[in-house]
Design an enzyme around this catalytic site. Structure first.
Site, PDB file in Angstrom:
ATOM      1  N   ASP A 135      51.897  41.489  36.436  1.00  0.00           N
ATOM      2  CA  ASP A 135      51.213  41.040  35.222  1.00  0.00           C
ATOM      3  C   ASP A 135      51.833  41.621  33.951  1.00  0.00           C
ATOM      4  O   ASP A 135      52.181  42.806  33.897  1.00  0.00           O
ATOM      5  CB  ASP A 135      49.719  41.404  35.283  1.00  0.00           C
ATOM      6  CG  ASP A 135      48.966  40.541  36.295  1.00  0.00           C
ATOM      7  OD1 ASP A 135      49.418  39.406  36.574  1.00  0.00           O
ATOM      8  OD2 ASP A 135      47.921  40.999  36.800  1.00  0.00           O
ATOM      9  N   HIS A 183      54.811  37.350  40.515  1.00  0.00           N
ATOM     10  CA  HIS A 183      54.905  38.057  39.231  1.00  0.00           C
ATOM     11  C   HIS A 183      54.183  39.392  39.268  1.00  0.00           C
ATOM     12  O   HIS A 183      53.348  39.655  40.133  1.00  0.00           O
ATOM     13  CB  HIS A 183      54.309  37.200  38.111  1.00  0.00           C
ATOM     14  CG  HIS A 183      52.839  36.942  38.272  1.00  0.00           C
ATOM     15  ND1 HIS A 183      52.335  36.027  39.165  1.00  0.00           N
ATOM     16  CD2 HIS A 183      51.768  37.499  37.677  1.00  0.00           C
ATOM     17  CE1 HIS A 183      51.012  36.032  39.100  1.00  0.00           C
ATOM     18  NE2 HIS A 183      50.634  36.923  38.204  1.00  0.00           N
ATOM     19  N   HIS A 232      52.503  39.911  42.751  1.00  0.00           N
ATOM     20  CA  HIS A 232      51.513  39.111  43.476  1.00  0.00           C
ATOM     21  C   HIS A 232      51.711  37.627  43.187  1.00  0.00           C
ATOM     22  O   HIS A 232      52.403  37.244  42.239  1.00  0.00           O
ATOM     23  CB  HIS A 232      50.088  39.557  43.141  1.00  0.00           C
ATOM     24  CG  HIS A 232      49.772  39.509  41.681  1.00  0.00           C
ATOM     25  ND1 HIS A 232      50.154  40.499  40.808  1.00  0.00           N
ATOM     26  CD2 HIS A 232      49.135  38.585  40.914  1.00  0.00           C
ATOM     27  CE1 HIS A 232      49.761  40.196  39.586  1.00  0.00           C
ATOM     28  NE2 HIS A 232      49.140  39.030  39.620  1.00  0.00           N
ATOM     29  N   ARG A 235      39.325  38.640  35.395  1.00  0.00           N
ATOM     30  CA  ARG A 235      40.385  39.657  35.474  1.00  0.00           C
ATOM     31  C   ARG A 235      40.325  40.604  34.288  1.00  0.00           C
ATOM     32  O   ARG A 235      40.165  40.170  33.155  1.00  0.00           O
ATOM     33  CB  ARG A 235      41.760  38.994  35.492  1.00  0.00           C
ATOM     34  CG  ARG A 235      42.872  40.010  35.643  1.00  0.00           C
ATOM     35  CD  ARG A 235      44.231  39.362  35.588  1.00  0.00           C
ATOM     36  NE  ARG A 235      44.764  39.375  34.243  1.00  0.00           N
ATOM     37  CZ  ARG A 235      45.973  38.923  33.918  1.00  0.00           C
ATOM     38  NH1 ARG A 235      46.754  38.404  34.841  1.00  0.00           N
ATOM     39  NH2 ARG A 235      46.404  38.965  32.687  1.00  0.00           N
TER      40      ARG A 235
END
Ligand code: OGA
Ligand code: MN
Length: 282
Positions: free
Chosen positions: A104, A102, A258, A272
């Site tokens: 983000d 995906h 990623h 994150r």
């Protein structure tokens, strides 16, 4: 021209670099910041080892690159810094995970420009590597006929596709899901995205949030989407990172996707932060 103190070492010529000589417990000067930003544009993923930073210092670093995104709709957060998302697995089967390719938050109108992950807890016994794939290199490797075919296409990206089931089964169930869907309606993005800083083109579809390619029949759109995703998932375009505690990794979310591996059994925890991006255009 590099500005002296940092060392940027490519991981391979397609994607990824390691940056040495940075200490993010201190503020970066302008020259160093310019070099880090350039390294991100050149290599798409930058690995910055040995950063003994707090969530607040991770935020300070992130804010050099732009405004940070509001808290994630689904993942947990650091209580005193809600813009810092906690990506955590404790080995239980139903913990949210990131082991499908995906990019983000492409379900947002303006998906993140970059994401910054800081390793907090790594699984005992190994595993839990993360892989990134360039989306520019596979676009450039497509044959001209396919590039021409997809050039002006758009695709629908949808929050519901990845998070719908999980939110429905969780606290608040259908009410939370209904509120999320109103906040995060499906978005249309170009299939081929021009990078706003470098002008380089790349694919902009992923398996997790891209629901379909627009303007095609049901069968065609599924096959074409799958073909583009599979093409971009080839190891030719990738790097893989085996984490060490205190590693900080930042990726250009406009030109990469990623995947986290879930080949581990004990606790793994990351912090994150996502930096706000612009609206993708062709
Ligand atoms: C993320 C993500 C991968 C990982 O934070 O967006 O996909 O390795 N994480 O935890
Ligand atoms: Mn992710």
């Amino acid at each position: 021209m590099p500005h002296a103190n940092i060392d940027v070492r490519p991981i391979n010529p397609t994607i990824g670099a390691v940056i040495e000589g940075l200490d993010l417990t201190r503020e970066m000067d302008e020259g160093t910041y310019a070099d880090v930003r350039q390294a991100l544009l050149d290599h798409l993923v930058i690995v910055i080892p040995e950063q003994h930073i707090t969530p607040a210092q991770q935020l300070t670093f992130a804010r050099r690159f732009g405004e940070v995104e509001p808290p994630h709709p689904v993942f947990g957060r650091v209580p005193e810094q809600p813009e810092v998302t906690v990506i955590e697995q404790d080995g239980s089967a139903d913990a949210p995970y990131n082991d499908i390719w995906h990019t983000d938050v492409t379900f947002r109108e303006k998906p993140a420009m970059a994401s910054i992950l800081h390793a907090q807890v790594l699984p005992v016994g190994g595993g839990g590597d993360t892989l990134w794939s360039s989306l520019q290199a596979p676009y450039e490797a497509l044959s001209p006929k396919i590039r021409e075919l997809i050039e002006d296409m758009t695709a629908t990206h949808d929050y519901y596709m990845s998070f719908g089931e999980m939110v429905l089964a969780g606290p608040g169930g259908i009410e939370k899901l209904a509120a999320d869907i109103i906040d995060l309606p499906p978005q249309t993005h170009p299939v081929v995205r021009t990078h706003p800083e470098t002008g380089r083109k790349g694919l902009f579809v992923n398996r997790t949030f891209t629901k379909h390619i627009n303007g095609l029949g049901y069968v065609e759109r599924d096959y074409l989407l799958r073909m583009l995703c599979e093409f971009a998932e080839h190891p030719n375009y990738q790097m893989r990172h085996t984490w060490t505690k205190h590693d900080l990794v930042m990726w250009d979310n406009r030109a990469t996707m990623h995947i986290a591996t879930s080949n581990f059994i004990s606790h793994r925890k990351m912090h994150r932060i996502t930096v706000l991006g612009d609206q993708p255009y062709h």
